[in-house]
Structure formats: C-alpha cells, structure tokens
Design a protein around this motif. Structure first.
Motif, PDB file in Angstrom:
ATOM      1  N   GLN A 213       0.984  -1.293   0.098  1.00 17.77           N
ATOM      2  CA  GLN A 213       0.046   0.017  -0.084  1.00 17.77           C
ATOM      3  C   GLN A 213       0.814   1.346   0.158  1.00 17.77           C
ATOM      4  O   GLN A 213       0.612   2.220  -0.474  1.00 17.77           O
ATOM      5  CB  GLN A 213      -0.917  -0.059   1.419  1.00 17.77           C
ATOM      6  CG  GLN A 213      -1.930  -0.847   1.051  1.00 17.77           C
ATOM      7  CD  GLN A 213      -3.218  -0.402   0.303  1.00 17.77           C
ATOM      8  OE1 GLN A 213      -3.888   0.609   0.823  1.00 17.77           O
ATOM      9  NE2 GLN A 213      -3.774  -1.066  -0.501  1.00 17.77           N
ATOM     10  N   ALA A 214       2.037   1.204   0.792  1.00 10.45           N
ATOM     11  CA  ALA A 214       2.908   2.419   0.928  1.00 10.45           C
ATOM     12  C   ALA A 214       3.546   2.787  -0.366  1.00 10.45           C
ATOM     13  O   ALA A 214       3.973   3.547  -0.480  1.00 10.45           O
ATOM     14  CB  ALA A 214       3.694   2.138   2.129  1.00 10.45           C
ATOM     15  N   ALA A 215       4.046   1.646  -1.394  1.00 10.72           N
ATOM     16  CA  ALA A 215       4.770   1.645  -2.258  1.00 10.72           C
ATOM     17  C   ALA A 215       3.984   2.273  -3.316  1.00 10.72           C
ATOM     18  O   ALA A 215       2.863   1.793  -3.547  1.00 10.72           O
ATOM     19  CB  ALA A 215       5.476   0.279  -2.915  1.00 10.72           C
ATOM     20  N   PRO A 216       4.686   3.068  -4.489  1.00 12.29           N
ATOM     21  CA  PRO A 216       3.611   3.284  -5.404  1.00 12.29           C
ATOM     22  C   PRO A 216       3.681   2.370  -6.615  1.00 12.29           C
ATOM     23  O   PRO A 216       4.342   1.383  -6.773  1.00 12.29           O
ATOM     24  CB  PRO A 216       4.949   4.368  -6.418  1.00 12.29           C
ATOM     25  CG  PRO A 216       6.134   3.827  -5.972  1.00 12.29           C
ATOM     26  CD  PRO A 216       5.852   3.261  -4.530  1.00 12.29           C
TER      27      PRO A 216
ATOM     28  N   PRO B 102      -5.083   9.522   0.720  1.00 14.16           N
ATOM     29  CA  PRO B 102      -4.951   8.090   1.507  1.00 14.16           C
ATOM     30  C   PRO B 102      -3.507   7.963   1.955  1.00 14.16           C
ATOM     31  O   PRO B 102      -3.434   7.339   3.168  1.00 14.16           O
ATOM     32  CB  PRO B 102      -5.282   7.180   0.380  1.00 14.16           C
ATOM     33  CG  PRO B 102      -6.088   8.056  -0.689  1.00 14.16           C
ATOM     34  CD  PRO B 102      -5.625   9.435  -0.591  1.00 14.16           C
ATOM     35  N   LEU B 103      -2.573   8.439   1.114  1.00 16.44           N
ATOM     36  CA  LEU B 103      -1.044   8.282   1.796  1.00 16.44           C
ATOM     37  C   LEU B 103      -0.924   8.892   3.306  1.00 16.44           C
ATOM     38  O   LEU B 103      -0.213   8.465   4.233  1.00 16.44           O
ATOM     39  CB  LEU B 103      -0.011   8.971   0.867  1.00 16.44           C
ATOM     40  CG  LEU B 103       0.313   8.181  -0.458  1.00 16.44           C
ATOM     41  CD1 LEU B 103       1.152   9.070  -1.179  1.00 16.44           C
ATOM     42  CD2 LEU B 103       0.894   6.856   0.103  1.00 16.44           C
TER      43      LEU B 103
ATOM     44  N   LEU C 192      -3.411   8.907   5.566  1.00 12.55           N
ATOM     45  CA  LEU C 192      -4.035   8.176   6.326  1.00 12.55           C
ATOM     46  C   LEU C 192      -3.287   7.041   6.464  1.00 12.55           C
ATOM     47  O   LEU C 192      -3.201   6.541   7.729  1.00 12.55           O
ATOM     48  CB  LEU C 192      -5.455   7.945   5.590  1.00 12.55           C
ATOM     49  CG  LEU C 192      -6.263   8.687   5.453  1.00 12.55           C
ATOM     50  CD1 LEU C 192      -7.537   8.466   4.750  1.00 12.55           C
ATOM     51  CD2 LEU C 192      -6.903   9.333   6.665  1.00 12.55           C
ATOM     52  N   LEU C 193      -2.384   6.302   5.663  1.00 11.71           N
ATOM     53  CA  LEU C 193      -1.615   5.292   6.001  1.00 11.71           C
ATOM     54  C   LEU C 193      -0.518   5.695   6.996  1.00 11.71           C
ATOM     55  O   LEU C 193      -0.010   4.956   7.900  1.00 11.71           O
ATOM     56  CB  LEU C 193      -0.892   4.788   4.520  1.00 11.71           C
ATOM     57  CG  LEU C 193      -1.738   4.235   3.577  1.00 11.71           C
ATOM     58  CD1 LEU C 193      -0.919   3.763   2.148  1.00 11.71           C
ATOM     59  CD2 LEU C 193      -2.480   3.046   4.132  1.00 11.71           C
TER      60      LEU C 193
ATOM     61  N   GLY D 134      -1.989   5.865  10.269  1.00 10.98           N
ATOM     62  CA  GLY D 134      -1.745   4.288  10.635  1.00 10.98           C
ATOM     63  C   GLY D 134      -0.512   3.782  11.263  1.00 10.98           C
ATOM     64  O   GLY D 134      -0.477   3.262  12.259  1.00 10.98           O
TER      65      GLY D 134
END
Lengths: 177, 173
Positions: free
Chosen positions: B52-55, B157-158, B160-161, B164
C-alpha cells in the motif's frame, strides 16, 4: 493522437507506474489524457469501463487493451512491462528494507499500523461503492452474503464466486439488482 | 513444488478477480496463511502495508506474497500469474466489447458483479484487520478511524497510511 512508437508507449506507461503514489487511476488519466493526449476523456472512461468489467487489475488490463489497439500484441506486452517494471522494483526494495529492520518491535508495530489503515481504506472504498447500489434491497443481501461467506466464514472464493455470480445474475435478470 | 502451486492458484484467482486485487485479498490470505501456512496472518498484513505504501498498481501486493513464499522467483511468478490470465481475457474480450456493450446479458452481468465486489472488498478489510481468531481491538480502532476519515474528508490516502503507522507505534509496540 496515439503514441507513435513502441518506445513512446513504453515510456508513457513507465511514467504512470513510477509516479502513481496512492492510486494509479488518477495518474493514468493525467499521463494518457492530459500530458500525452493519447486518449480523449471519453475514450479513457470507455476503456476503464471495459477493464472494470473484466477480472484482474484495471490498469494492467487497460495497458493490454490499449497496447493491442495501437500496436497489436507487441504493444500489449510493451505497455504492461512499462507499467509494472519500476513499481515491482520499488515494492521489492521496500520489502527488503522492511525485512532488514523487522527485528525491531517498533518497526513491526508501525508497519502493522499501516496495514490496519490500509484495511480501513478497503472498508471505506466498499462503503463508497455500496452507496449508489443500496437503493435496491437485494443488493444489500448479496453484499452481506458475500461478506459473511468469504470474510467471516472463510469459505473459498473459488466456490463462493461462481455460486454467488449465478444467483446475482439471476436476480439482475429479474431486475432485482 | 511451491512455484507451480503458486502459479496455478494465482492464475485461477486472476480469472475471477472482478474488481481487481481487493476482491481476492481475503482468498489469498485464506490460501497462503490458513491452508498452506506459508506466512503468518501478521506477516500478511505487513506485506499488505508495504504494498500500500509503495507506488504502483496495488496488484503488486501479489508479488510480495510470492516474495515471502519463494523469494525473487516467487515474486515474478506470483505477479505474472495473477496478471496473465486476466490480460489474455482482456486482450480477447476488448474486440467484442463494442458488439456486446449494450447487450442485456452483459448489463445484467455487470449489475450482478457490483454487489459481490463490494462484499469482497469489505471482506478484505475485515480479514486484514483481524489477523488472529481473537480480534485485536487496536487494529479495529485504526481501521475504523481510517475508514471514517476517508469517508468524511478528501485527505490523500497516503496521509491516512502514515497516520496508521503512527497509531501503530503508539498502540501496538
């Protein structure tokens, strides 16, 4: 105007894959419609509509469909390679970095927290997608049924998908969905 | 032979992955964690976090699962097999699209798929946030807060990650 060469096609999809932090779709639009003018906004929406109907990754499928339209099977392969090459390197690099520091409990806690947030993004996406569908009660029955079977009950999707698709198709033909 | 098993299973999932990767996340977890024991449920959520964190397209999560199971070869095999069958279907169907776009059966099929995809994405969120049989309320709190924020605001969303991650350090370590 479509890309003039396989090289241009490759570079375009490379740009999409490289820059797509936080979702590919907006970048696909920016590169193909706004920057390179390969597609009109209508073409783009049409292609994505087709790819959302098909199984598999939307943008991956779009790379195959568009590559084929412009250069045949060579175009499909070149576009897909362009799309996936750099993101694959990125994600594996991230994973190796993580495994290097995975012994630290703080790092593990942080990454698990990111994962839980990612789970939250899924839940929010599901709610967003459900809103326009929820007008018909049968829709909610199928959403709940799929969730209970796959999420809570852990029944295999290889069983749930064909069965629920058959039932949902029947319902859709009777205008219930 | 792990690679062959991985290729066949992910290839099968590719053909039913309506809605893309999110729809098959719960099934991947069931197969890799519950059935095969190739990774723990905690590993699974962390690999998901990295993807999720990687492009890049989120389907690359499949390559991380493959990497965990069988190294670099596993990553390549997993990515190729989750993509290729769907790619072949797309290649073949795209020429028929104009002909059947308005056909009643096609429209009914699209309507039928929609609620199933929603249920599966919801399942993916639930399964990821519930790695152990006894639910961990802290993961549910992070997931719930993230979902609420995403629905209520337009924040990237980034962020929000990242939030988290901070919450994870505060609550989980």
């Amino acid at each position: 105007m479509p890309p003039r060469s396989l090289g241009e096609l490759f570079l375009g999809f490379l740009a999409i894959g490289t820059r797509s932090f936080g979702g590919v779709l907006p970048w696909a639009y920016r590169v193909m419609v706004e920057e390179r003018g390969w597609l009109t906004p209508e073409d783009f929406t049409e292609t994505i509509g087709l790819c959302q109907f098909l199984p598999g990754p939307n943008i991956g499928n779009a790379s195959v469909v568009l590559g084929k339209r412009w250069f045949g099977i060579r175009g499909s392969i070149v576009a897909a390679l362009g799309l996936y090459t750099l993101p694959l390197l990125w994600v594996l690099t991230f994973a190796m970095l993580y495994s290097k520091y995975a012994a630290h409990s703080t790092v593990r806690a942080m990454v698990t927290g990111v994962g839980a947030a990612g789970a939250g993004l899924f839940i929010a996406t599901a709610i967003k997608l459900a809103r326009p569908l929820a007008k018909r009660p049968a829709t909610l029955v199928f959403i709940a049924g799929t969730f209970l079977a796959v999420g809570v009950g852990r029944v295999s999707l290889l069983f749930v998908m064909p069965v629920s698709l058959l039932l949902a198709y029947g319902a859709a033909r009777r205008a219930l969905l | 032979m792990i690679l062959l098993e991985l290729a066949l299973y992910f290839g099968l999932l590719s053909c039913i992955a309506f809605g893309g990767l999110p729809s098959v996340v719960p099934e991947m977890q069931r197969f890799v964690v519950d059935v095969k024991g190739w990774a723990s449920a905690e590993d699974f959520i962390r690999l998901f976090a990295i993807a999720q964190a990687a492009p890049g397209p989120n389907i690359l999560f499949a390559s991380l699962v493959g990497w965990k199971v069988a190294g670099l070869a596993g990553a390549l095999v997993a990515l190729a097999s989750i993509c290729a069958p769907a790619a072949v279907i797309s290649w073949w169907v795209s020429t028929l699209w104009d002909k059947y776009r308005q056909a009643p059966w096609r429209i009914a099929l699209q309507r039928a798929i929609a609620p199933l995809v929603v249920g599966l994405i919801l399942s993916g969120g639930y399964v990821l946030a519930t790695p152990s049989p006894v639910p961990d309320w802290r993961l549910w709190v992070i997931a719930g807060a993230t979902a609420t924020t995403m629905l209520a605001t337009k924040v990237n969303p980034l962020w929000l990650l990242a939030g988290g991650g901070v919450a994870g350090v505060l609550l989980l370590s």
